[in-house]
Design a protein around this motif. Structure first.
Motif, PDB file in Angstrom:
ATOM      1  N   GLU A  26       0.885  -1.241  -0.008  1.00 31.96           N
ATOM      2  CA  GLU A  26      -0.063  -0.162   0.150  1.00 31.96           C
ATOM      3  C   GLU A  26       0.859   1.206  -0.112  1.00 31.96           C
ATOM      4  O   GLU A  26       0.375   2.254  -0.595  1.00 31.96           O
ATOM      5  N   GLN A  27       2.110   1.322   0.870  1.00 30.22           N
ATOM      6  CA  GLN A  27       2.956   2.484   0.742  1.00 30.22           C
ATOM      7  C   GLN A  27       3.419   2.883  -0.654  1.00 30.22           C
ATOM      8  O   GLN A  27       3.290   3.911  -0.782  1.00 30.22           O
ATOM      9  N   ALA A  28       3.750   1.893  -1.339  1.00 29.03           N
ATOM     10  CA  ALA A  28       4.307   2.119  -2.753  1.00 29.03           C
ATOM     11  C   ALA A  28       2.894   2.960  -3.434  1.00 29.03           C
ATOM     12  O   ALA A  28       3.115   3.903  -4.080  1.00 29.03           O
ATOM     13  N   GLN A  29       1.792   2.288  -3.147  1.00 24.92           N
ATOM     14  CA  GLN A  29       0.769   3.067  -3.913  1.00 24.92           C
ATOM     15  C   GLN A  29       0.604   4.377  -3.524  1.00 24.92           C
ATOM     16  O   GLN A  29       0.104   5.349  -4.177  1.00 24.92           O
ATOM     17  N   LEU A  30       0.553   4.647  -2.007  1.00 31.03           N
ATOM     18  CA  LEU A  30       0.179   5.737  -1.666  1.00 31.03           C
ATOM     19  C   LEU A  30       1.228   6.920  -1.952  1.00 31.03           C
ATOM     20  O   LEU A  30       0.874   8.182  -2.253  1.00 31.03           O
ATOM     21  N   GLU A  31       2.515   6.501  -2.063  1.00 33.90           N
ATOM     22  CA  GLU A  31       3.632   7.171  -2.550  1.00 33.90           C
ATOM     23  C   GLU A  31       3.131   7.745  -4.142  1.00 33.90           C
ATOM     24  O   GLU A  31       3.541   9.070  -4.481  1.00 33.90           O
ATOM     25  N   LYS A  32       2.819   7.143  -4.779  1.00 31.00           N
ATOM     26  CA  LYS A  32       2.439   7.179  -6.240  1.00 31.00           C
ATOM     27  C   LYS A  32       1.220   8.252  -6.061  1.00 31.00           C
ATOM     28  O   LYS A  32       1.444   9.224  -6.908  1.00 31.00           O
TER      29      LYS A  32
END
Ligand SMILES: [Fe+2]
Ligand SMILES: [Fe+2]
Length: 203
Positions: A26-32
């Motif tokens: 999710e963190q990768a998604q949130l950063e994008k």
């Protein structure tokens, strides 16, 4: 930091420790998403000259966070996948008024509050993770200062554009709403969701 009306308890983060791989996806998604959000201001408000360089830099920094998350995912052999998002951001975005310039002010404030909550929760997560997974604890702890800076930038842009009085009056409303919707958890292992919080928001 704006004064968040609800403090995330350590128990929230402890309950999420077993879900840390999913949180990392999710963190990768949130950063994008954070990078895309900053870019969206540049597209929507090209005439706001004070926004251009700081938000371009912010977008780049979010992408560097994305790459950090990506590296950890790859090293751990965790596949990226689309996750069902927490309802949090969508519910906050619903607060944004439709007409300009109120729309711009609300978008800046919602961005600031999301950054502030992210920083707060990453800090709590890092603490809960410290004894279990030092690498992930360091990852989340390492993001806290940047996200706190991002919330400060969004607030600064809002105050510069709308003045402190209007900004702070609307900020108080957004913060009150944020605390309220954080109590309505969907029970998903997400940075802005997770196990239901008990107790009343502390003002
Ligand atoms: Fe970030
Ligand atoms: Fe950020």
């Amino acid at each position: 930091m704006p004064h968040l009306h609800l403090r995330t308890p350590a128990s929230w983060a402890q309950a999420l420790v077993p879900h840390r791989s999913e949180l990392l996806v999710e963190q990768a998604q949130l950063e994008k998403k954070a990078a895309a959000g900053a870019l969206a201001f540049l597209f929507r408000y090209p005439e706001e000259r004070a926004f251009l360089r700081p938000l371009s830099a912010l977008a780049r920094e979010e992408l560097s966070h994305f790459e950090l998350a990506l590296e950890l995912l790859e090293r751990r052999g965790i596949a990226q996948r689309k996750l069902r998002p927490a309802p949090y951001a969508e519910r906050l975005v619903a607060l944004i008024r439709g007409e300009e310039p109120a729309r711009l002010l609300d978008q800046l404030l919602v961005s600031a509050v999301i950054e502030a909550r992210s920083a707060e929760r990453m800090h709590v997560l890092a603490q809960a993770m410290a004894d279990v997974d030092a690498e992930l604890a360091a990852f989340w702890a390492g993001l806290v200062a940047s996200e706190a800076r991002h919330q400060a930038l969004y607030l600064e842009l809002a105050r510069g554009r709308f003045g402190a009085a209007e900004t702070d009056a609307r900020l108080a409303q957004v913060l009150a709403h944020e605390a309220e919707l954080l109590m309505r958890s969907a029970g998903l292992p997400r940075l802005h969701d997770g196990p239901p919080l008990s107790g009343a928001p502390c003002a």
